[in-house]
Design a protein around this motif. Structure first.
Motif, short mmCIF file in Angstrom:
data_model
loop_
_atom_site.label_atom_id
_atom_site.label_comp_id
_atom_site.label_asym_id
_atom_site.label_seq_id
_atom_site.Cartn_x
_atom_site.Cartn_y
_atom_site.Cartn_z
N GLY A 51 0.80 -1.22 0.00
CA GLY A 51 0.00 0.00 0.00
C GLY A 51 0.83 1.27 0.00
N GLN A 52 2.14 1.12 0.16
CA GLN A 52 3.01 2.30 0.21
C GLN A 52 3.22 2.85 -1.20
OE1 GLN A 52 6.61 1.56 2.31
NE2 GLN A 52 7.18 3.71 2.46
N PRO A 53 3.10 4.18 -1.39
CA PRO A 53 3.35 4.77 -2.71
C PRO A 53 4.84 4.77 -3.03
CG PRO A 53 2.85 6.47 -1.11
CD PRO A 53 2.64 5.17 -0.41
N VAL A 54 5.18 4.44 -4.27
CA VAL A 54 6.57 4.41 -4.71
C VAL A 54 6.67 5.03 -6.10
CG1 VAL A 54 7.20 2.38 -3.34
CG2 VAL A 54 6.28 2.08 -5.65
N SER A 55 7.88 5.39 -6.45
CA SER A 55 8.15 5.90 -7.79
C SER A 55 8.91 4.83 -8.57
CB SER A 55 8.98 7.18 -7.72
OG SER A 55 8.27 8.20 -7.05
N THR A 56 8.50 4.62 -9.81
CA THR A 56 9.12 3.62 -10.67
C THR A 56 9.48 4.27 -12.01
OG1 THR A 56 7.14 2.86 -11.84
CG2 THR A 56 7.51 1.98 -9.63
N PRO A 57 10.27 3.60 -12.85
CA PRO A 57 10.57 4.15 -14.18
C PRO A 57 9.32 4.35 -15.02
CG PRO A 57 12.12 2.40 -13.62
CD PRO A 57 11.07 2.39 -12.56
N MET A 58 8.20 3.71 -14.62
CA MET A 58 6.96 3.82 -15.39
C MET A 58 5.96 4.76 -14.72
SD MET A 58 6.55 -0.17 -16.47
CE MET A 58 7.28 -0.76 -14.95
N GLY A 59 6.42 5.44 -13.67
CA GLY A 59 5.55 6.39 -13.00
C GLY A 59 5.26 5.99 -11.57
N THR A 60 4.34 6.74 -10.97
CA THR A 60 3.95 6.47 -9.58
C THR A 60 3.15 5.18 -9.50
OG1 THR A 60 3.88 8.84 -9.15
CG2 THR A 60 2.80 7.42 -7.55
N ALA A 61 3.37 4.43 -8.42
CA ALA A 61 2.67 3.16 -8.26
C ALA A 61 2.44 2.89 -6.79
CB ALA A 61 3.48 2.03 -8.90
N SER A 62 1.67 1.84 -6.53
CA SER A 62 1.38 1.43 -5.16
C SER A 62 1.85 -0.01 -4.98
CB SER A 62 -0.12 1.53 -4.88
OG SER A 62 -0.42 1.10 -3.56
N VAL A 63 2.50 -0.29 -3.87
CA VAL A 63 3.04 -1.62 -3.62
C VAL A 63 1.91 -2.59 -3.28
CG1 VAL A 63 4.55 -2.98 -2.12
CG2 VAL A 63 5.23 -0.68 -2.82
N ILE A 64 1.91 -3.75 -3.93
CA ILE A 64 0.90 -4.77 -3.63
C ILE A 64 1.53 -6.08 -3.15
CG2 ILE A 64 -0.79 -3.83 -5.25
CD1 ILE A 64 0.03 -6.02 -7.22
N GLY A 65 2.86 -6.15 -3.15
CA GLY A 65 3.53 -7.37 -2.69
C GLY A 65 5.02 -7.29 -2.95
N GLY A 66 5.72 -8.35 -2.57
CA GLY A 66 7.16 -8.36 -2.78
C GLY A 66 7.74 -9.74 -2.55
N ASN A 67 8.93 -9.95 -3.07
CA ASN A 67 9.65 -11.21 -2.90
C ASN A 67 11.02 -10.90 -2.32
OD1 ASN A 67 11.19 -13.59 -3.25
ND2 ASN A 67 9.84 -14.26 -4.91
N PRO A 68 11.19 -11.07 -0.99
CA PRO A 68 12.47 -10.71 -0.37
C PRO A 68 13.66 -11.48 -0.93
CG PRO A 68 10.76 -11.02 1.29
CD PRO A 68 10.20 -11.50 0.00
N LEU A 69 13.46 -12.76 -1.29
CA LEU A 69 14.57 -13.56 -1.79
C LEU A 69 15.05 -13.04 -3.15
CD1 LEU A 69 13.70 -17.25 -0.85
CD2 LEU A 69 15.34 -15.73 0.22
N LYS A 70 14.11 -12.71 -4.02
CA LYS A 70 14.47 -12.19 -5.34
C LYS A 70 14.76 -10.69 -5.30
CE LYS A 70 11.82 -13.36 -8.75
NZ LYS A 70 10.55 -13.58 -9.51
N GLU A 71 14.40 -10.06 -4.17
CA GLU A 71 14.52 -8.61 -4.02
C GLU A 71 13.77 -7.90 -5.15
OE1 GLU A 71 18.55 -7.36 -3.45
OE2 GLU A 71 18.59 -8.10 -1.40
N THR A 72 12.51 -8.32 -5.32
CA THR A 72 11.64 -7.67 -6.30
C THR A 72 10.37 -7.20 -5.60
OG1 THR A 72 10.60 -9.79 -6.88
CG2 THR A 72 12.49 -9.09 -8.21
N VAL A 73 9.73 -6.21 -6.21
CA VAL A 73 8.51 -5.63 -5.65
C VAL A 73 7.42 -5.65 -6.71
CG1 VAL A 73 7.47 -3.58 -4.61
CG2 VAL A 73 9.87 -4.12 -4.16
#
Length: 284
Positions: free
Chosen positions: A223-245
């Motif tokens: 739910g945290q707002p983040v900035s990405t190369p494709m614009g503003t987005a909202s976090v919906i999950g993540g993979n700590p092992l792959k270090e991806t969001v």
């Protein structure tokens, strides 16, 4: 200074320290040592070394000698006697109608003591069992109630991963395991999936827990707002092992991005609304 040697008496068992008695010992050699149970044969896992006398809690018991071929042969013969002792004990347990399950029997090297391990749901009055068993076997008998994890370690088996049980293979001591560790690793909180053959939480939940916790601290919250190369987005999950969001863009498209390409938006917390308090007045 004191000289000590580390000896293990059971496979993947706890390492005990003894006085080597000046005997030149090497790793994997078998020795006969004096223990609280009498003479026992163990394997050297830590060669003799010097330590501070203050690091030794109590007077060390001594290594009696290196194991002779006769000692090793006798230890093998004792395995047959232990199986026979379990059969005798099982017959008495059935006769006395005791609610207990026998796990293992262990003689010490000089046959003077027999230790039988068992599991039970509650405390058992086994005094009559000990008396009758000692009378049959003509030796000192000790019964020891153990927990499910210790029972699995003694029996052995295979885990959910298909490999031999860790406790049987290399774990010398059990580490406390909490359900929080499964939550940190995003595992399903299904007892069938996160429990071992002993019915307790998997010991392997501990192995990567520290790494998961460290990596999750770097990850943005859902739910945290983040900035990405494709614009503003909202976090919906993540993979700590792959270090991806995984994020949801403003266009409602969902994509997975490396953590390195994510910038967490740190918005200042809003100031509390309300009328300013008049000067000179205080709350009563």
């Amino acid at each position: 200074m004191a000289e000590i040697v580390g000896i293990r008496f059971k496979r993947a068992g706890k390492v005990y320290y003894f006085d080597p008695s000046g005997i030149d010992l090497e790793v994997n050699e078998y020795v006969v040592a004096k223990t609280s149970r009498g003479l026992e044969m163990g394997q050297v896992v830590i060669t003799p070394k010097q330590v501070l006398a203050s690091e030794v809690d109590k007077p060390l018991k001594r290594v009696v000698r290196k194991a002779e071929p006769e000692d090793i042969q006798h230890a093998r013969e004792l395995e047959d006697k232990e199986r026979e002792a379990l059969v005798e004990c099982a017959q008495l347990v059935k006769k006395l109608e005791l609610p207990m399950k026998l796990i293992s029997a262990d003689y010490n090297l000089d046959d003077s003591r027999l230790t039988i391990s068992f599991i039970a749901e509650k405390r058992i009055d086994f005094r009559e069992l000990v008396r009758e068993l000692a009378d049959r076997l003509k030796t000192h008998v000790e019964l020891r109630q153990i927990g499910p994890r210790d029972a699995a370690k003694l029996i052995g088996g295979f885990g959910r991963c298909g490999r031999p049980l860790c406790c049987r293979n290399f774990l010398s001591e059990f580490t406390p395991v909490a359900i929080k560790m499964a939550k940190e690793q995003n595992l399903p909180l299904n007892p069938m999936k996160i429990s071992g053959v002993c019915g307790r939480l998997l010991c392997c939940l501990v192995y990567e827990n520290e790494q998961y916790c460290a990596m999750k601290e770097k990850m943005p919250r859902e739910g945290q707002p983040v900035s990405t190369p494709m614009g503003t987005a909202s976090v919906i999950g993540g993979n700590p092992l792959k270090e991806t969001v995984s994020v949801e863009l403003e266009s409602q498209a969902i994509t997975e991005l490396p953590l390195s390409k994510i910038t967490i938006d740190k918005k200042p917390s809003p100031k509390p609304k309300g009328k300013p308090m008049p000067k000179g007045k205080r709350l009563s």
